[in-house]
Motif scaffolding. Structure first.
Motif, PDB file in Angstrom:
ATOM      1  N   UNK A 112      33.241 -10.508  29.260  1.00 48.59           N
ATOM      2  CA  UNK A 112      34.305 -10.650  30.250  1.00 48.59           C
ATOM      3  C   UNK A 112      35.692 -10.656  29.653  1.00 48.59           C
ATOM      4  N   UNK A 113      36.492 -11.616  30.093  1.00 52.51           N
ATOM      5  CA  UNK A 113      37.874 -11.773  29.632  1.00 52.51           C
ATOM      6  C   UNK A 113      38.112 -13.220  29.247  1.00 52.51           C
ATOM      7  N   UNK A 114      38.881 -13.437  28.195  1.00 53.13           N
ATOM      8  CA  UNK A 114      39.197 -14.792  27.773  1.00 53.13           C
ATOM      9  C   UNK A 114      40.245 -14.740  26.665  1.00 53.13           C
ATOM     10  N   UNK A 115      40.509 -15.882  26.081  1.00 55.38           N
ATOM     11  CA  UNK A 115      41.401 -15.985  24.932  1.00 55.38           C
ATOM     12  C   UNK A 115      40.584 -16.503  23.758  1.00 55.38           C
ATOM     13  N   UNK A 116      40.682 -15.810  22.636  1.00 58.22           N
ATOM     14  CA  UNK A 116      39.995 -16.198  21.404  1.00 58.22           C
ATOM     15  C   UNK A 116      41.017 -16.856  20.498  1.00 58.22           C
ATOM     16  N   UNK A 117      40.725 -18.066  20.053  1.00 55.70           N
ATOM     17  CA  UNK A 117      41.639 -18.794  19.178  1.00 55.70           C
ATOM     18  C   UNK A 117      40.940 -19.062  17.855  1.00 55.70           C
ATOM     19  N   UNK A 118      41.626 -18.736  16.762  1.00 58.91           N
ATOM     20  CA  UNK A 118      41.057 -18.982  15.439  1.00 58.91           C
ATOM     21  C   UNK A 118      42.081 -19.692  14.561  1.00 58.91           C
ATOM     22  N   UNK A 119      41.575 -20.326  13.499  1.00 54.84           N
ATOM     23  CA  UNK A 119      42.422 -20.957  12.485  1.00 54.84           C
ATOM     24  C   UNK A 119      42.399 -20.054  11.258  1.00 54.84           C
ATOM     25  N   UNK A 120      43.430 -19.278  11.068  1.00 58.60           N
ATOM     26  CA  UNK A 120      43.504 -18.393   9.909  1.00 58.60           C
ATOM     27  C   UNK A 120      43.918 -19.222   8.693  1.00 58.60           C
ATOM     28  N   UNK A 121      43.257 -19.015   7.531  1.00 58.50           N
ATOM     29  CA  UNK A 121      43.558 -19.861   6.372  1.00 58.50           C
ATOM     30  C   UNK A 121      44.981 -19.717   5.840  1.00 58.50           C
ATOM     31  N   UNK A 122      45.637 -18.592   6.095  1.00 59.77           N
ATOM     32  CA  UNK A 122      47.001 -18.389   5.606  1.00 59.77           C
ATOM     33  C   UNK A 122      48.016 -18.434   6.746  1.00 59.77           C
ATOM     34  N   UNK A 123      47.719 -17.753   7.838  1.00 60.11           N
ATOM     35  CA  UNK A 123      48.667 -17.630   8.947  1.00 60.11           C
ATOM     36  C   UNK A 123      48.642 -18.807   9.915  1.00 60.11           C
ATOM     37  N   UNK A 124      47.600 -19.607   9.865  1.00 57.56           N
ATOM     38  CA  UNK A 124      47.481 -20.733  10.786  1.00 57.56           C
ATOM     39  C   UNK A 124      46.853 -20.306  12.102  1.00 57.56           C
ATOM     40  N   UNK A 125      47.186 -20.986  13.208  1.00 56.86           N
ATOM     41  CA  UNK A 125      46.565 -20.666  14.497  1.00 56.86           C
ATOM     42  C   UNK A 125      46.956 -19.273  14.997  1.00 56.86           C
ATOM     43  N   UNK A 126      45.951 -18.528  15.449  1.00 56.58           N
ATOM     44  CA  UNK A 126      46.168 -17.198  16.025  1.00 56.58           C
ATOM     45  C   UNK A 126      45.363 -17.119  17.312  1.00 56.58           C
ATOM     46  N   UNK A 127      45.970 -16.554  18.357  1.00 53.80           N
ATOM     47  CA  UNK A 127      45.284 -16.381  19.636  1.00 53.80           C
ATOM     48  C   UNK A 127      45.288 -14.905  20.028  1.00 53.80           C
ATOM     49  N   UNK A 128      44.157 -14.462  20.581  1.00 56.33           N
ATOM     50  CA  UNK A 128      44.008 -13.101  21.074  1.00 56.33           C
ATOM     51  C   UNK A 128      43.429 -13.145  22.476  1.00 56.33           C
ATOM     52  N   UNK A 129      44.001 -12.379  23.377  1.00 53.29           N
ATOM     53  CA  UNK A 129      43.369 -12.151  24.674  1.00 53.29           C
ATOM     54  C   UNK A 129      42.381 -11.017  24.463  1.00 53.29           C
ATOM     55  N   UNK A 130      41.210 -11.131  25.091  1.00 51.37           N
ATOM     56  CA  UNK A 130      40.283 -10.017  24.977  1.00 51.37           C
ATOM     57  C   UNK A 130      39.643  -9.708  26.316  1.00 51.37           C
ATOM     58  N   UNK A 131      39.250  -8.451  26.438  1.00 52.05           N
ATOM     59  CA  UNK A 131      38.532  -7.963  27.616  1.00 52.05           C
ATOM     60  C   UNK A 131      37.398  -7.085  27.130  1.00 52.05           C
ATOM     61  N   UNK A 132      36.236  -7.220  27.768  1.00 45.11           N
ATOM     62  CA  UNK A 132      35.077  -6.393  27.423  1.00 45.11           C
ATOM     63  C   UNK A 132      34.822  -5.418  28.553  1.00 45.11           C
ATOM     64  N   UNK A 133      34.465  -4.212  28.180  1.00 47.85           N
ATOM     65  CA  UNK A 133      34.226  -3.145  29.143  1.00 47.85           C
ATOM     66  C   UNK A 133      32.876  -2.501  28.877  1.00 47.85           C
ATOM     67  N   UNK A 134      32.178  -2.139  29.936  1.00 49.69           N
ATOM     68  CA  UNK A 134      30.917  -1.402  29.807  1.00 49.69           C
ATOM     69  C   UNK A 134      31.234   0.034  29.406  1.00 49.69           C
ATOM     70  N   UNK A 135      30.304   0.634  28.676  1.00 47.55           N
ATOM     71  CA  UNK A 135      30.427   2.034  28.280  1.00 47.55           C
ATOM     72  C   UNK A 135      29.489   2.836  29.175  1.00 47.55           C
ATOM     73  N   UNK A 136      30.058   3.743  29.980  1.00 48.32           N
ATOM     74  CA  UNK A 136      29.248   4.534  30.913  1.00 48.32           C
ATOM     75  C   UNK A 136      28.103   5.246  30.195  1.00 48.32           C
TER      76      UNK A 136
END
Length: 115
Positions: A67-91
């Protein structure tokens, strides 16, 4: 998937257990959707043997889709990073999905979603 039973991914996630449950559930539904449930049985058996946590999550059968959501990670150098993501079916390819990640900025942040 196998590296998920090690401790390294835990340090990059804000809520490792929720992320792990999501990944295990999505793996189960993706394998079933692709008609590969029998093909992944040996892998699942091995992961259940190696990780009591994986075994419990797999048996919970908590099914998730991307589906859709926000992915949050703790990068060891850059610190907190957030990404919005969406998943799509492949016809014509029920075994594939396309996931698109975009960096979250203050202007696009929704403040909610999965980690």
């Amino acid at each position: 998937m196998a590296h998920g039973v090690t401790s390294a991914p835990r340090t990059t996630q804000y809520d490792w257990e929720s992320v792990a449950r999501f990944v295990v559930g999505a793996f189960g539904i993706d394998a079933a959707r692709a008609g590969a449930a029998a093909a992944v049985e040996l892998l699942v058996d091995e992961l259940c043997r190696l990780s009591p946590e994986f075994k419990a999550m797999w048996r919970d059968n908590d099914v998730h889709t991307h589906g859709e959501a926000v992915k949050q990670i703790k990068h060891p150098i850059l610190g907190p990073i957030s990404f919005e993501y969406s998943a799509f079916a492949v016809d014509g390819r029920p075994d594939l999905a396309m996931v698109v990640y975009n960096p979250v900025t203050q202007a696009t942040s929704t403040g909610s979603g999965r980690s």
